[in-house]
Scaffold this motif. Structure first.
Motif, PDB file in Angstrom:
ATOM      1  N   GLN A   5       0.800  -1.225   0.000  1.00  0.00           N
ATOM      2  CA  GLN A   5       0.000   0.000   0.000  1.00  0.00           C
ATOM      3  C   GLN A   5       0.839   1.284   0.000  1.00  0.00           C
ATOM      4  N   PRO A   6       1.877   1.419   0.837  1.00  0.00           N
ATOM      5  CA  PRO A   6       2.654   2.664   0.797  1.00  0.00           C
ATOM      6  C   PRO A   6       3.269   2.951  -0.574  1.00  0.00           C
ATOM      7  N   LEU A   7       3.623   1.899  -1.304  1.00  0.00           N
ATOM      8  CA  LEU A   7       4.177   2.100  -2.639  1.00  0.00           C
ATOM      9  C   LEU A   7       3.081   2.420  -3.643  1.00  0.00           C
ATOM     10  N   GLN A   8       1.880   1.912  -3.428  1.00  0.00           N
ATOM     11  CA  GLN A   8       0.748   2.282  -4.284  1.00  0.00           C
ATOM     12  C   GLN A   8       0.466   3.772  -4.136  1.00  0.00           C
ATOM     13  N   ASN A   9       0.532   4.261  -2.907  1.00  0.00           N
ATOM     14  CA  ASN A   9       0.282   5.683  -2.642  1.00  0.00           C
ATOM     15  C   ASN A   9       1.402   6.569  -3.157  1.00  0.00           C
ATOM     16  N   ALA A  10       2.575   6.005  -3.407  1.00  0.00           N
ATOM     17  CA  ALA A  10       3.719   6.787  -3.859  1.00  0.00           C
ATOM     18  C   ALA A  10       3.491   7.388  -5.242  1.00  0.00           C
ATOM     19  N   THR A  11       2.619   6.787  -6.033  1.00  0.00           N
ATOM     20  CA  THR A  11       2.362   7.315  -7.373  1.00  0.00           C
ATOM     21  C   THR A  11       1.781   8.722  -7.312  1.00  0.00           C
ATOM     22  N   GLU A  12       1.111   9.047  -6.218  1.00  0.00           N
ATOM     23  CA  GLU A  12       0.569  10.396  -6.048  1.00  0.00           C
ATOM     24  C   GLU A  12       1.689  11.422  -5.881  1.00  0.00           C
ATOM     25  N   ARG A  13       2.885  10.961  -5.546  1.00  0.00           N
ATOM     26  CA  ARG A  13       4.042  11.840  -5.347  1.00  0.00           C
ATOM     27  C   ARG A  13       4.968  11.829  -6.559  1.00  0.00           C
ATOM     28  N   GLY A  14       4.509  11.261  -7.659  1.00  0.00           N
ATOM     29  CA  GLY A  14       5.301  11.240  -8.877  1.00  0.00           C
ATOM     30  C   GLY A  14       6.258  10.076  -8.993  1.00  0.00           C
ATOM     31  N   ILE A  15       6.157   9.104  -8.103  1.00  0.00           N
ATOM     32  CA  ILE A  15       7.014   7.928  -8.140  1.00  0.00           C
ATOM     33  C   ILE A  15       6.326   6.864  -8.988  1.00  0.00           C
ATOM     34  N   VAL A  16       7.058   6.297  -9.924  1.00  0.00           N
ATOM     35  CA  VAL A  16       6.488   5.331 -10.865  1.00  0.00           C
ATOM     36  C   VAL A  16       6.643   3.918 -10.311  1.00  0.00           C
ATOM     37  N   THR A  17       5.526   3.193 -10.231  1.00  0.00           N
ATOM     38  CA  THR A  17       5.515   1.816  -9.741  1.00  0.00           C
ATOM     39  C   THR A  17       4.948   0.904 -10.822  1.00  0.00           C
ATOM     40  N   ARG A  18       5.671  -0.177 -11.102  1.00  0.00           N
ATOM     41  CA  ARG A  18       5.229  -1.136 -12.110  1.00  0.00           C
ATOM     42  C   ARG A  18       5.346  -2.557 -11.540  1.00  0.00           C
ATOM     43  N   THR A  19       4.457  -3.425 -11.990  1.00  0.00           N
ATOM     44  CA  THR A  19       4.527  -4.843 -11.654  1.00  0.00           C
ATOM     45  C   THR A  19       4.649  -5.624 -12.951  1.00  0.00           C
ATOM     46  N   HIS A  20       5.602  -6.540 -12.968  1.00  0.00           N
ATOM     47  CA  HIS A  20       5.808  -7.393 -14.142  1.00  0.00           C
ATOM     48  C   HIS A  20       5.586  -8.837 -13.713  1.00  0.00           C
ATOM     49  N   GLU A  21       4.675  -9.519 -14.400  1.00  0.00           N
ATOM     50  CA  GLU A  21       4.377 -10.922 -14.120  1.00  0.00           C
ATOM     51  C   GLU A  21       5.019 -11.778 -15.203  1.00  0.00           C
ATOM     52  N   TYR A  22       5.745 -12.796 -14.766  1.00  0.00           N
ATOM     53  CA  TYR A  22       6.391 -13.736 -15.678  1.00  0.00           C
ATOM     54  C   TYR A  22       5.926 -15.142 -15.336  1.00  0.00           C
ATOM     55  N   GLU A  23       6.236 -16.086 -16.192  1.00  0.00           N
ATOM     56  CA  GLU A  23       5.840 -17.471 -15.938  1.00  0.00           C
ATOM     57  C   GLU A  23       6.462 -18.016 -14.660  1.00  0.00           C
ATOM     58  N   ASP A  24       7.687 -17.604 -14.372  1.00  0.00           N
ATOM     59  CA  ASP A  24       8.397 -18.149 -13.220  1.00  0.00           C
ATOM     60  C   ASP A  24       8.457 -17.206 -12.018  1.00  0.00           C
ATOM     61  N   GLY A  25       7.666 -16.118 -12.010  1.00  0.00           N
ATOM     62  CA  GLY A  25       7.653 -15.208 -10.866  1.00  0.00           C
ATOM     63  C   GLY A  25       7.187 -13.826 -11.246  1.00  0.00           C
ATOM     64  N   SER A  26       7.346 -12.909 -10.319  1.00  0.00           N
ATOM     65  CA  SER A  26       6.937 -11.536 -10.573  1.00  0.00           C
ATOM     66  C   SER A  26       7.957 -10.570  -9.979  1.00  0.00           C
ATOM     67  N   VAL A  27       7.905  -9.329 -10.475  1.00  0.00           N
ATOM     68  CA  VAL A  27       8.824  -8.284 -10.037  1.00  0.00           C
ATOM     69  C   VAL A  27       8.037  -6.996  -9.860  1.00  0.00           C
ATOM     70  N   ILE A  28       8.286  -6.307  -8.747  1.00  0.00           N
ATOM     71  CA  ILE A  28       7.757  -4.964  -8.541  1.00  0.00           C
ATOM     72  C   ILE A  28       8.935  -4.018  -8.708  1.00  0.00           C
ATOM     73  N   VAL A  29       8.773  -3.003  -9.553  1.00  0.00           N
ATOM     74  CA  VAL A  29       9.827  -2.035  -9.819  1.00  0.00           C
ATOM     75  C   VAL A  29       9.290  -0.658  -9.454  1.00  0.00           C
ATOM     76  N   VAL A  30      10.040   0.069  -8.601  1.00  0.00           N
ATOM     77  CA  VAL A  30       9.622   1.394  -8.155  1.00  0.00           C
ATOM     78  C   VAL A  30      10.741   2.371  -8.497  1.00  0.00           C
ATOM     79  N   ASP A  31      10.455   3.323  -9.395  1.00  0.00           N
ATOM     80  CA  ASP A  31      11.455   4.291  -9.840  1.00  0.00           C
ATOM     81  C   ASP A  31      11.307   5.581  -9.041  1.00  0.00           C
ATOM     82  N   PHE A  32      12.263   5.794  -8.137  1.00  0.00           N
ATOM     83  CA  PHE A  32      12.252   6.986  -7.295  1.00  0.00           C
ATOM     84  C   PHE A  32      12.902   8.175  -7.976  1.00  0.00           C
ATOM     85  N   ASP A  33      13.435   8.002  -9.188  1.00  0.00           N
ATOM     86  CA  ASP A  33      14.086   9.063  -9.947  1.00  0.00           C
ATOM     87  C   ASP A  33      15.404   9.447  -9.266  1.00  0.00           C
ATOM     88  N   VAL A  34      16.497   9.117  -9.913  1.00  0.00           N
ATOM     89  CA  VAL A  34      17.819   9.348  -9.321  1.00  0.00           C
ATOM     90  C   VAL A  34      18.094  10.820  -9.053  1.00  0.00           C
TER      91      VAL A  34
END
Length: 78
Positions: A5-34
């Protein structure tokens, strides 16, 4: 794997959150902008603390076996 949930709410602050689903697992990627400054991650038991100019604290998803940050991008993967 569901985005904490805190990362879902981060999108309101301009932080990009993506979820990638693969056959052998999943990845959550959160770009805080360097350009926002250094991003650090600390894992203590089941709690993940991510900090830069803001701080996010959440319970590590049970499926997440790897939590890391590089170049301002947080990755949770199973």
């Amino acid at each position: 794997m569901k985005v904490p949930q805190p990362l879902q709410n981060a999108t309101e602050r301009g932080i990009v959150t993506r979820t990638h689903e693969y056959e052998d697992g999943s990845v959550i990627v959160v770009d805080f902008d360097v350009t926002a400054g250094d991003v650090t991650v600390e894992v203590e038991d089941d709690t993940v603390i991510v900090a830069n100019d803001q701080q996010f604290e959440f319970v590590r998803p049970p499926e997440a076996t790897d939590v890391s940050v590089k170049n301002g991008v947080l990755t949770l993967s199973d």
